[in-house]
Design a protein around this motif. Structure first.
Motif, PDB file in Angstrom:
ATOM      1  N   GLY A  23      15.578   4.379 -14.212  1.00  0.00           N
ATOM      2  CA  GLY A  23      16.503   4.562 -13.217  1.00  0.00           C
ATOM      3  C   GLY A  23      16.804   3.252 -12.649  1.00  0.00           C
ATOM      4  O   GLY A  23      17.352   3.396 -11.496  1.00  0.00           O
ATOM      5  N   ARG A  24      16.317   2.169 -12.984  1.00  0.00           N
ATOM      6  CA  ARG A  24      16.478   0.957 -12.332  1.00  0.00           C
ATOM      7  C   ARG A  24      17.551   0.064 -12.937  1.00  0.00           C
ATOM      8  O   ARG A  24      16.978  -0.905 -13.822  1.00  0.00           O
ATOM      9  CB  ARG A  24      15.174   0.243 -12.080  1.00  0.00           C
ATOM     10  N   ASP A  25      18.628   0.261 -13.006  1.00  0.00           N
ATOM     11  CA  ASP A  25      19.752  -0.655 -13.537  1.00  0.00           C
ATOM     12  C   ASP A  25      20.422  -1.667 -12.559  1.00  0.00           C
ATOM     13  O   ASP A  25      21.617  -2.286 -12.846  1.00  0.00           O
ATOM     14  CB  ASP A  25      20.720   0.303 -14.294  1.00  0.00           C
ATOM     15  N   TYR A  26      19.902  -1.581 -11.313  1.00  0.00           N
ATOM     16  CA  TYR A  26      20.527  -2.202 -10.284  1.00  0.00           C
ATOM     17  C   TYR A  26      19.358  -3.219  -9.692  1.00  0.00           C
ATOM     18  O   TYR A  26      18.434  -3.193  -9.827  1.00  0.00           O
ATOM     19  CB  TYR A  26      20.887  -1.306  -9.062  1.00  0.00           C
ATOM     20  N   HIS A  45      30.766  -8.756  -3.561  1.00  0.00           N
ATOM     21  CA  HIS A  45      31.600  -9.486  -4.638  1.00  0.00           C
ATOM     22  C   HIS A  45      31.157  -9.264  -6.053  1.00  0.00           C
ATOM     23  O   HIS A  45      31.820  -9.028  -6.772  1.00  0.00           O
ATOM     24  CB  HIS A  45      31.606 -10.931  -4.206  1.00  0.00           C
ATOM     25  N   PHE A  46      29.707  -9.657  -6.053  1.00  0.00           N
ATOM     26  CA  PHE A  46      29.190  -9.224  -7.560  1.00  0.00           C
ATOM     27  C   PHE A  46      29.577  -7.958  -8.143  1.00  0.00           C
ATOM     28  O   PHE A  46      29.809  -7.831  -9.293  1.00  0.00           O
ATOM     29  CB  PHE A  46      27.772  -9.646  -7.288  1.00  0.00           C
ATOM     30  N   GLY A  47      29.582  -7.095  -7.455  1.00  0.00           N
ATOM     31  CA  GLY A  47      29.718  -5.486  -7.842  1.00  0.00           C
ATOM     32  C   GLY A  47      31.158  -5.550  -8.131  1.00  0.00           C
ATOM     33  O   GLY A  47      31.428  -4.757  -9.170  1.00  0.00           O
ATOM     34  N   ALA A  49      33.121  -7.937  -9.092  1.00  0.00           N
ATOM     35  CA  ALA A  49      33.750  -8.919 -10.037  1.00  0.00           C
ATOM     36  C   ALA A  49      33.138  -8.627 -11.577  1.00  0.00           C
ATOM     37  O   ALA A  49      33.714  -9.140 -12.393  1.00  0.00           O
ATOM     38  CB  ALA A  49      33.527 -10.252  -9.550  1.00  0.00           C
ATOM     39  N   THR A  50      32.011  -7.998 -11.364  1.00  0.00           N
ATOM     40  CA  THR A  50      31.243  -7.744 -12.728  1.00  0.00           C
ATOM     41  C   THR A  50      31.133  -6.387 -12.910  1.00  0.00           C
ATOM     42  O   THR A  50      31.669  -5.206 -12.365  1.00  0.00           O
ATOM     43  CB  THR A  50      29.842  -8.439 -12.646  1.00  0.00           C
ATOM     44  N   GLY A  51      30.823  -6.069 -14.455  1.00  0.00           N
ATOM     45  CA  GLY A  51      30.404  -4.626 -14.640  1.00  0.00           C
ATOM     46  C   GLY A  51      29.192  -4.187 -14.285  1.00  0.00           C
ATOM     47  O   GLY A  51      28.677  -2.847 -14.637  1.00  0.00           O
ATOM     48  N   PHE A  52      28.323  -4.965 -13.412  1.00  0.00           N
ATOM     49  CA  PHE A  52      26.890  -4.580 -13.032  1.00  0.00           C
ATOM     50  C   PHE A  52      27.224  -3.693 -11.705  1.00  0.00           C
ATOM     51  O   PHE A  52      27.993  -3.958 -11.085  1.00  0.00           O
ATOM     52  CB  PHE A  52      26.101  -5.754 -12.749  1.00  0.00           C
ATOM     53  N   PRO A  53      26.201  -2.833 -11.748  1.00  0.00           N
ATOM     54  CA  PRO A  53      26.083  -1.959 -10.357  1.00  0.00           C
ATOM     55  C   PRO A  53      25.818  -3.035  -9.102  1.00  0.00           C
ATOM     56  O   PRO A  53      25.083  -4.171  -9.436  1.00  0.00           O
ATOM     57  CB  PRO A  53      24.651  -1.077 -10.555  1.00  0.00           C
ATOM     58  N   GLY A 299      21.405  -8.291 -14.788  1.00  0.00           N
ATOM     59  CA  GLY A 299      22.388  -8.917 -13.957  1.00  0.00           C
ATOM     60  C   GLY A 299      21.828  -9.938 -13.042  1.00  0.00           C
ATOM     61  O   GLY A 299      22.660 -10.636 -12.338  1.00  0.00           O
ATOM     62  N   ILE A 300      20.477 -10.266 -13.205  1.00  0.00           N
ATOM     63  CA  ILE A 300      20.013 -11.279 -12.173  1.00  0.00           C
ATOM     64  C   ILE A 300      20.516 -12.593 -12.353  1.00  0.00           C
ATOM     65  O   ILE A 300      21.001 -13.287 -11.119  1.00  0.00           O
ATOM     66  CB  ILE A 300      18.355 -11.141 -12.188  1.00  0.00           C
ATOM     67  N   PRO A 301      20.690 -13.084 -13.473  1.00  0.00           N
ATOM     68  CA  PRO A 301      21.244 -14.685 -13.741  1.00  0.00           C
ATOM     69  C   PRO A 301      22.934 -14.564 -13.040  1.00  0.00           C
ATOM     70  O   PRO A 301      23.164 -15.459 -12.652  1.00  0.00           O
ATOM     71  CB  PRO A 301      21.180 -14.938 -15.121  1.00  0.00           C
ATOM     72  N   GLN A 302      23.586 -13.510 -13.505  1.00  0.00           N
ATOM     73  CA  GLN A 302      24.812 -13.373 -12.795  1.00  0.00           C
ATOM     74  C   GLN A 302      24.915 -13.289 -11.281  1.00  0.00           C
ATOM     75  O   GLN A 302      26.079 -13.894 -10.843  1.00  0.00           O
ATOM     76  CB  GLN A 302      25.562 -12.165 -13.722  1.00  0.00           C
ATOM     77  N   PHE A 303      24.033 -12.552 -10.778  1.00  0.00           N
ATOM     78  CA  PHE A 303      24.191 -12.299  -9.429  1.00  0.00           C
ATOM     79  C   PHE A 303      23.735 -13.669  -8.901  1.00  0.00           C
ATOM     80  O   PHE A 303      24.420 -14.245  -7.816  1.00  0.00           O
ATOM     81  CB  PHE A 303      23.068 -11.329  -9.029  1.00  0.00           C
ATOM     82  N   LEU A 304      22.786 -14.417  -9.405  1.00  0.00           N
ATOM     83  CA  LEU A 304      22.724 -15.890  -8.890  1.00  0.00           C
ATOM     84  C   LEU A 304      23.869 -17.076  -9.234  1.00  0.00           C
ATOM     85  O   LEU A 304      23.906 -17.841  -8.122  1.00  0.00           O
ATOM     86  CB  LEU A 304      21.159 -16.732  -9.639  1.00  0.00           C
TER      87      LEU A 304
END
Length: 348
Positions: A23-26, A45-47, A49-53, A299-304
């Motif tokens: 249950g940790r997809d965020y 902004h990340f949420g 602009a991307t498909g990530f939670p 999503g960690i690299p994309q968040f950074l």
């Protein structure tokens, strides 16, 4: 070697699947109340602009966040730590001991520590770091016996200096777990403490004693711990315009209609003065990333990438609108490279 890489990639893939199953997809972020609004803004902004939670961001204080961050690796532990000071060696060592081996340190910008007051205050505050130390230190140099310390006797500001108002010393500030508190005692308290030559000399003779004197805050009610909730301090200042409160500049900037910042050593806590290094009580801000969670949590690299983009932390970025003081361009490039290549801290 190729087999080892294949096995490692397979193991990371399995961990990622386990994370999703658990249950940790965020992305989960904890830490500094000062950095909280910046990371929250990036998360939004990340949420979008991307498909990530959208990442979950909690304000726990820097020290409290470090305890959670360094507790271990796995979906039950945070991925990122917000910090309003650099990680301490003791925290770094605790991380290593608990298996948090590769920690990526990303400086995100600068902030100033302000002594704020209500806009309804009957006077303008202009304090030196020496006066701040004498107002809030647990022990102060005895004015009658040089080289000796006494419990802080001052109850009113005017007792410290006739130019100061004749009102009770009352300052609302953060608790010991706060990075803002750490930065305040190091920059403001110690800055005033070492104006006494005999105490300054102790730094080389007896470092422990020096720190005990310069970082010790009085516990008799003049300094009031107000928790990690800066909004509560604003309410206290509005209720009593004779009191002061300790904040990061960004929070002052967000509440500029209600509170103002005192001058320190004759310098106003403005965006420009902090950016140019003129304001004496300023500090760097950081995020720390658990490299072992890259590939485990999506999503960690994309968040950074979002956090270290010019549209976020640049001179005209949306974080500057929130009160973050941007780093010089060369420094931004250095930390963007660290974030993109996930280069871990080697030691402290």
């Amino acid at each position: 070697m190729r087999l080892l890489k294949t096995v490692t990639a397979a193991a990371l893939g399995l961990l990622a699947l386990q994370a999703l199953a658990a249950g940790r997809d965020y992305i989960y972020v904890v830490g500094s109340s000062t950095v909280y609004p910046f990371t929250t803004t990036v998360a939004e902004h990340f949420g979008k602009a991307t498909g990530f939670p959208t990442p979950k961001v909690e304000s726990t204080g820097t020290g409290g966040g470090m305890k959670l961050f360094c507790a271990g690796v796995g979906v039950q532990h945070p991925d990122i730590e917000d910090a309003s000071r650099r990680i301490k060696k003791s925290e770094f060592d605790r991380c290593q001991k608990n298996g948090v081996k590769d920690i990526v340190e990303v400086k995100i910008g600068y902030d100033g520590i302000v002594l704020a007051h209500s806009r309804r205050a009957p006077f303008k505050w202009d304090l030196t770091r020496r006066q701040i130390f004498l107002a809030l230190a647990k022990q102060i140099p005895d004015p009658k016996q040089p080289g000796k310390l006494i419990p802080n006797p001052y109850q009113k500001w005017r007792q410290i200096d006739p130019s100061l108002p004749d009102i009770a010393i009352k300052v609302y500030g953060p608790p010991p777990t706060s990075g803002t508190r750490d930065a305040f005692v190091e920059l403001a308290m110690e800055g005033g403490c070492k104006t006494f030559d005999w105490i300054k000399a102790l730094k080389h003779e007896d470092k422990h004693r020096y720190k005990e004197i310069c970082h010790g805050i009085r516990e008799d009610g003049a300094y009031v711990e107000a928790g990690e909730n800066d909004n509560l301090i604003v309410q206290k200042l509005e209720a009593d315009p004779t009191t002061l409160g300790i904040f990061g500049y960004s929070f002052l900037d967000q509440n500029i209609d209600k509170i103002a910042g005192a001058r320190v050593d004759g310098v106003e806590p403005t965006f420009e003065n902090i950016a140019e290094g003129k304001y004496p009580v300023s500090r760097p801000l950081y995020i720390y990333v658990k490299k072992a969670h890259v590939g485990l949590i999506p999503g960690i690299p994309q968040f950074l990438d979002e956090y270290t983009s010019e549209k976020a932390w640049g001179d005209e970025g949306y974080l500057a609108d929130k009160g973050l003081i941007p780093m010089p361009k060369e420094e931004r490039e250095k930390y963007r490279k660290i974030a993109r290549e996930l280069i871990p801290l080697k030691s402290l």
